[in-house]
Design a protein around this motif. Sequence first.
Motif, PDB file in Angstrom:
ATOM      1  N   SER A 259       0.815  -1.208   0.000  1.00  0.00           N
ATOM      2  CA  SER A 259       0.000   0.000   0.000  1.00  0.00           C
ATOM      3  C   SER A 259       0.852   1.262   0.000  1.00  0.00           C
ATOM      4  O   SER A 259       0.324   2.367   0.133  1.00  0.00           O
TER       5      SER A 259
ATOM      6  N   PHE B 191      -1.010   4.469   1.605  1.00  0.00           N
ATOM      7  CA  PHE B 191      -2.406   4.858   1.404  1.00  0.00           C
ATOM      8  C   PHE B 191      -3.404   3.801   1.865  1.00  0.00           C
ATOM      9  O   PHE B 191      -4.596   4.051   1.834  1.00  0.00           O
ATOM     10  N   GLY B 192      -2.981   2.613   2.207  1.00  0.00           N
ATOM     11  CA  GLY B 192      -3.913   1.620   2.733  1.00  0.00           C
ATOM     12  C   GLY B 192      -4.194   0.467   1.810  1.00  0.00           C
ATOM     13  O   GLY B 192      -4.689  -0.583   2.235  1.00  0.00           O
TER      14      GLY B 192
ATOM     15  N   SER C 162      -6.827   6.862  -5.213  1.00  0.00           N
ATOM     16  CA  SER C 162      -8.065   6.193  -4.790  1.00  0.00           C
ATOM     17  C   SER C 162      -7.872   4.689  -4.888  1.00  0.00           C
ATOM     18  O   SER C 162      -7.115   4.195  -5.730  1.00  0.00           O
TER      19      SER C 162
ATOM     20  N   TYR D 186     -11.932   4.433  -1.340  1.00  0.00           N
ATOM     21  CA  TYR D 186     -11.341   5.439  -0.470  1.00  0.00           C
ATOM     22  C   TYR D 186     -10.437   6.372  -1.265  1.00  0.00           C
ATOM     23  O   TYR D 186      -9.876   5.988  -2.297  1.00  0.00           O
TER      24      TYR D 186
ATOM     25  N   ARG E 115      -7.085   8.984  -0.563  1.00  0.00           N
ATOM     26  CA  ARG E 115      -6.031   9.384   0.372  1.00  0.00           C
ATOM     27  C   ARG E 115      -5.140  10.421  -0.294  1.00  0.00           C
ATOM     28  O   ARG E 115      -5.046  10.483  -1.522  1.00  0.00           O
TER      29      ARG E 115
ATOM     30  N   SER F 127      -1.377  13.140   0.351  1.00  0.00           N
ATOM     31  CA  SER F 127      -0.223  13.526   1.168  1.00  0.00           C
ATOM     32  C   SER F 127       0.520  14.656   0.456  1.00  0.00           C
ATOM     33  O   SER F 127       0.501  14.746  -0.773  1.00  0.00           O
TER      34      SER F 127
ATOM     35  N   VAL G 190      -0.536  11.230   6.043  1.00  0.00           N
ATOM     36  CA  VAL G 190      -1.540  10.881   5.045  1.00  0.00           C
ATOM     37  C   VAL G 190      -2.892  11.448   5.467  1.00  0.00           C
ATOM     38  O   VAL G 190      -3.327  11.276   6.603  1.00  0.00           O
ATOM     39  N   LYS G 191      -3.540  12.136   4.543  1.00  0.00           N
ATOM     40  CA  LYS G 191      -4.865  12.688   4.788  1.00  0.00           C
ATOM     41  C   LYS G 191      -5.915  11.686   4.309  1.00  0.00           C
ATOM     42  O   LYS G 191      -5.934  11.294   3.143  1.00  0.00           O
ATOM     43  N   ASP G 192      -6.780  11.281   5.208  1.00  0.00           N
ATOM     44  CA  ASP G 192      -7.897  10.404   4.872  1.00  0.00           C
ATOM     45  C   ASP G 192      -9.060  11.284   4.422  1.00  0.00           C
ATOM     46  O   ASP G 192      -9.681  11.976   5.223  1.00  0.00           O
TER      47      ASP G 192
ATOM     48  N   GLY H  74     -11.748  10.105   3.148  1.00  0.00           N
ATOM     49  CA  GLY H  74     -12.981   9.358   3.303  1.00  0.00           C
ATOM     50  C   GLY H  74     -13.340   8.493   2.113  1.00  0.00           C
ATOM     51  O   GLY H  74     -12.528   8.229   1.232  1.00  0.00           O
ATOM     52  N   THR H  75     -14.586   8.050   2.096  1.00  0.00           N
ATOM     53  CA  THR H  75     -15.056   7.178   1.024  1.00  0.00           C
ATOM     54  C   THR H  75     -15.542   8.018  -0.152  1.00  0.00           C
ATOM     55  O   THR H  75     -16.076   9.120   0.014  1.00  0.00           O
TER      56      THR H  75
END
Length: 423
Positions: A228, A249-250, A272, A280, A282, A284, A294-296, A298-299
Amino acid sequence: QGSDVYSTTWNGSAWGSTVSHTAGSYNIYWLSLAADPNSDDLLLAYSDQQNDIHTINWTGSAWGTDRTIDTYQDGSYLNNRPYDVVFETASEHSSHAIIAYADSSGLRYQHTDDISGAWDGEATISSSHEGDWVQAAVDRSGIIHVAVHDYYMDLNTFTYDTSTWTLNTERETALQNDPSYPHEAIALTTSPPSPTSSGCAMPDAPSGSSSSTPDPDPITVYDPNTSSTMYYSQWDGSDWPAGSSGPTFGNTVNWMVAKNNPARDEKLMLGSYDASGTYYLRGSFWDGDSWGTVKDLGTIYSALYRCFDAAIETTSGQVVVVASTGTALKYWVWDGDSWIVDGTTITGSLGSNNKHWVKLAADPNSNDIAMIFSDSGSDVYGVIWVGDTNTWDIEQTLETSTTTNARECIAVEYIASGSGAGE
């Protein structure tokens, strides 16, 4: 719309009437639009369902001649855009244009010193490299950079100094890729061309703790499909160095966006991804030394479409991010120190359909940003971000029947100079 190109112009207070141009005989699926920093010229490249690549020039008030560039693009007309257009800015090549593209025989390009006239003819950049996705950008020294994501999941970069193409060291051999549907897990960005060539004033860095000298060097960000963690490579003046690990980023990403801040030493990376059917976004920031937290964001609505984008106000350096959450659009604003808007829904007459493709473009002569988006009903809307007041304004339906809502057949750019500057 089908085989025709339609356009409308923002004149500073309203969107104008639609101008149509019969482009070819086949449905158009992807667009790439470039603005000349030294005139009011625009150049549009598009691809159709026959795998043909075409260009049309904008003369400041009307579309010019449709010209066929290639009749067998690499990749699939449904899932790939293996071409991009860019204007040259180097001395004695100002307002020349380059289109870089991949076909079944390699990576090609064509050049013209007059976009109203014919292209010079096809030439080869590399016969051993093809590409499913091609991105091009010109840096402030006048060098053109081309990033190529090929079928074999390699990432290669090429540079052009107005006379010679150079293949740089291969950056990646296992990019995130899925040929069954479109996604572009790379992004190339650089700062706008030199203000001395565009005629614009050099933007001042905004006051505050985040002020710093802008770094105009190009950067390429990408997903190596191993974890990720995103990777990046920044042009050092002579080569693209080996990629370095960046923010996490996940998950592996489907779409990426990168932007250089013209007002301070800051670069943005967005990506994304799909996590078992939940999507999602994310982001940066690079501060000149490292990637930040890292800025989340959201969905978001989907990973099948690039339903998000970002643009940076030219003089203030404020960063605006917009993303679809389905029928709504949310936005974020970063002022260099904090998110002063953090996921607020854009209000207005934006229709009730799901938003698929989002495109933003910053005005090089002000803090305004133009946004267009297409939705599941094949509608296209235009909206203006007024940066000096941090408000959205002048929502308008621009089209109700695009060729498809499943591909990015929309584009937006500001005219940078000449009588049409700011349109």
